[in-house]
Write an enzyme that holds these catalytic residues in place. Sequence first.
Site, mmCIF file in Angstrom:
data_model
loop_
_atom_site.group_PDB
_atom_site.id
_atom_site.type_symbol
_atom_site.label_atom_id
_atom_site.label_comp_id
_atom_site.label_asym_id
_atom_site.label_seq_id
_atom_site.Cartn_x
_atom_site.Cartn_y
_atom_site.Cartn_z
ATOM 1 C CB ALA A 199 -0.943 0.003 1.196
ATOM 2 C CB THR A 200 4.231 2.085 1.283
ATOM 3 O OG1 THR A 200 3.918 1.756 2.642
ATOM 4 C CG2 THR A 200 5.174 3.269 1.247
ATOM 5 C CG ASN B 117 -3.320 3.120 10.105
ATOM 6 O OD1 ASN B 117 -3.909 3.981 9.446
ATOM 7 N ND2 ASN B 117 -2.175 3.341 10.692
ATOM 8 C CD GLN C 27 -5.515 -1.453 8.985
ATOM 9 O OE1 GLN C 27 -6.138 -2.378 9.510
ATOM 10 N NE2 GLN C 27 -4.219 -1.279 9.185
ATOM 11 C CB ALA D 116 -1.289 -9.343 0.240
ATOM 12 C CG HIS D 117 1.251 -6.989 5.321
ATOM 13 N ND1 HIS D 117 1.248 -6.495 6.604
ATOM 14 C CD2 HIS D 117 1.583 -5.959 4.519
ATOM 15 C CE1 HIS D 117 1.579 -5.204 6.576
ATOM 16 N NE2 HIS D 117 1.781 -4.861 5.315
ATOM 17 C CB THR E 113 10.460 -9.646 -12.590
ATOM 18 O OG1 THR E 113 11.390 -9.404 -13.632
ATOM 19 C CG2 THR E 113 10.016 -11.101 -12.625
ATOM 20 C CB CYS F 72 9.507 5.798 21.059
ATOM 21 S SG CYS F 72 10.734 6.260 22.272
#
Length: 390
Positions: free
Chosen positions: A74-75, A154, A182, A203-204, A243, A329
């Site tokens: 997505a980035t 998110n 999301q 996908a993750h 590829t 942080c």
Amino acid sequence: MIRTPIYFDNNATTPTDPRVVEAMLPYFTERFGNAASRTHKLGWEAEAAVENARALLARAIGADPTEIVFTSGATESDNLALKGVAEAYAGKGSHLITAQTEHKAILDSCKHLEKRGFRVTYLKPRPDGLIDLEELADTITEQTLLVSIMHANNEIGVLQDVAAIGHLCHEQGVLFHTDASQSLGKVPIDVQKMQIDLASFTAHKLYGPKGIGALYVRRRDPQVRLAIQMDGGGHERGFRSGTLNVTGIVGFGKAAQICQEEMETERRRLTFLRDKLKNGLRSALSDVTINGHETQRLPGNLNLSFAGVESDSLMARLSDVALSSGSACNSGEVTPSYVLKAISLPDALALSAVRFGLGRFNTEEEVDYVIGRCVEAVNGLRELSPLGER
Ligand SMILES: *Cc1c(COP(=O)(O)O)cnc(C)c1O
């Protein structure tokens, strides 16, 4: 039996479903071909697998397979959508609209465009996390090229009314992009009904592998043009050279298919578990507030602030539960999340925020266990901190 750590961080990433892994395996070994090889069976097999996955993903969002461009996540999709549209339509206008609660991939792409002369409006959502549609309408000018508003957030899980936003944009002749990383596979997405022109996925977040994503690019009414961000062999109709990640694409397709088939039952199950967690914590503890709209949110997401308790101390006590806090942080200093600041949460409450992200492999038994552990930890920390700080 409870196995620890318990994974309640499914908004950060999800484990790959074993059915997805199984579908991918042959494409590492026996069927390792390059999907662009046109001269032999191994190439054709790989290409057929890619096209099958493309069709599965397209079906999941009501698109045509030719409108799917595979990317690394997505980035990359967000970068391609925003920079690609801005550069392709630069002669037509110079203004973009987004929201303060967007993912960094959107916000930083916008900052990049600002340095190149584009003007960006960052809408501040209402305290419940939703974008004010009237304000959005008022912000659109003749110069506006694109509106980019995410489907589900998110951190706080809030679901925007993307159909209303899409219709508004199309009435004004403005393109509409949504980061749906999301929401894909969790709640219905239909690019026609929602009038979406571009949509980012990875996908993750839906039990597929990491490093593979997609951008939906509308081809009709209107046809969206993009300035290419990755030059090379002309893969993906020229939109994204390189590829193809055949194993990843096969896994993505399978993941989308499983989510599609199981969406309704899984949505009900996760909503039940999430509400059980919410009610369990709120009935046992005082001063627990929900961040983001209470019902218009992802089924598995719950973001809570425990007044008087720093989320980092809480997570340290809950070391057998994988959770995420509302803080970042930066060089040793704890700062409240920009998303929680954008919804006007006071710093103290933002630093007390914990994100519970439930997913496919979580059980009711785990929810009961986390309620118990969390109540114990919050009570322990509140006894330590002086009264009145709350
Ligand atoms: C996870 C996520 C991304 C980034 O996905 P990558 O796979 O890291 O590229 C972008 N937007 C949202 C809303 C996300 O949740």
